[in-house]
Motif scaffolding. Sequence first.
Motif: not given
Length: 182
Positions: A84-93
Amino acid sequence: MTPTQRQQLIERHQHSFAQYGYAPDALFWRSRGMQKRRFQTLADIGIQSGDSVLDVGCGFGDLFSFLSGTARTVDYTGIDLSPDILQQAIAMHPDLALYQGDIFDRDWSAAPFDWVLLSGTLNWDLHDDGLYARHVITKMFELCRHGVALNMLDARHIDRKHLGDLRAYDPHDMLQFCQSLS
């Protein structure tokens, strides 16, 4: 780390992300300021523009943002257990190399890094007397060309009864262990 422990950590972060969204609280940081102070200490080990960095437990990729904000353009790779957190990281970067899992889930042999960093990831108590932490640190040393930097909770300044699900380490013992690897 056992499969059960792995799932518990994933669920813990899933709940914190659902509650806090993109915020330091979702990663169990007290404040963004505290997070930045730790990032500054990690970055000061000698990271220069053009270096490659592996961020173990990368969370939202905030270390990349921090390094970019200090005019360090690095070849950044991150890995985090929480999908879940990694999905947000991918969306941001979206242009970063970001992977879900832990450091042992990938074959890194084709990609040694100048620096391997870890901030707070080893603070969860796995009830293994710190064995998993030592395995992770050993792997970090195997993957670096120039150096490793990490932070952990300091057992000298924390009353163990207040740790709950966290684990603190004796810094002298951990330093001695790291020196045995380098």
